[in-house]
Design an enzyme around this catalytic site. Sequence first.
Site, PDB file in Angstrom:
ATOM      1  N   HIS A   1       0.841  -1.205   0.000  1.00  0.00           N
ATOM      2  CA  HIS A   1       0.000   0.000   0.000  1.00  0.00           C
ATOM      3  C   HIS A   1       0.869   1.245   0.000  1.00  0.00           C
ATOM      4  O   HIS A   1       1.639   1.479   0.941  1.00  0.00           O
ATOM      5  CB  HIS A   1      -0.898  -0.025   1.242  1.00  0.00           C
ATOM      6  CG  HIS A   1      -1.851   1.118   1.345  1.00  0.00           C
ATOM      7  ND1 HIS A   1      -1.944   1.914   2.459  1.00  0.00           N
ATOM      8  CD2 HIS A   1      -2.776   1.601   0.466  1.00  0.00           C
ATOM      9  CE1 HIS A   1      -2.880   2.824   2.279  1.00  0.00           C
ATOM     10  NE2 HIS A   1      -3.403   2.657   1.071  1.00  0.00           N
TER      11      HIS A   1
ATOM     12  N   HIS B   1      -0.910  11.134  -2.265  1.00  0.00           N
ATOM     13  CA  HIS B   1      -2.278  10.733  -1.921  1.00  0.00           C
ATOM     14  C   HIS B   1      -3.178  11.897  -1.536  1.00  0.00           C
ATOM     15  O   HIS B   1      -4.262  12.087  -2.093  1.00  0.00           O
ATOM     16  CB  HIS B   1      -2.259   9.716  -0.777  1.00  0.00           C
ATOM     17  CG  HIS B   1      -3.620   9.322  -0.300  1.00  0.00           C
ATOM     18  ND1 HIS B   1      -4.316  10.033   0.667  1.00  0.00           N
ATOM     19  CD2 HIS B   1      -4.439   8.310  -0.665  1.00  0.00           C
ATOM     20  CE1 HIS B   1      -5.483   9.472   0.871  1.00  0.00           C
ATOM     21  NE2 HIS B   1      -5.596   8.417   0.077  1.00  0.00           N
TER      22      HIS B   1
END
Length: 237
Positions: free
Chosen positions: A5, A47
Amino acid sequence: MIAGHRGAASLAPENTLSAFKKALQSGAKWIELDTQLSADKIPVIFHDETVDRCTNGEGLVADFTFSQLQALDTGSWFSAVFIGEQIISLEQTLLFFMENDLNMNLEIKVHHSEQAEPLVDAVSKVLAKVNFPNEKLIISSFSELALAHCHRVMPSIRLGYITDKNPLIKLEKLKPLNLYSVHIDHKILEETMAKKVTDSGLKLIIWTLNDVTQADKFRSWGVEMIITDKPDVFVKA
């Protein structure tokens, strides 16, 4: 299959070259990461909508040029070991993945709907420039607009719909996109839901599972890929 991730977010600052190297060293074959546009329309790996949490700067990613983003420190928030870590471009990242035979789950990070098409167009150009292999790529997004535009401009790319809600109500609507996979928050996944997704012919991917003791349960439900902050732990399990 195990996907790191944002690289290996438990081992290095997320979405950085160091995080991707840590995931690679752990034995992960897949890495999930996020891309959005800088002010000068360069797809960068990041992100959040703002740089506040993961750098020493403040403000919207979209308000910084790529060179301004690279001047920020995106490592020291995580650990002094990573002081001086830089935000990198999608192009740099694709080349690293190609050099190291890595597979990419690339999330199109759309914070506002008007960002979707320009971001997808820019990503498409970079993918074509570096000739990244389709068979090593899944493009995913929460944004239906982004996925629809991906399907228009990159019809041969595998697409994944990301959701933190029951996906079944959306699947009929999304059929024209010829989705490859559904990426579900593992916290909401139930066995009956999993069966309906897999019975529909879609690959089932979950995020972000960090409790390795649950891995076998999800695999028994038909989950094909587990996205985790701890690829080093899951690869060995």
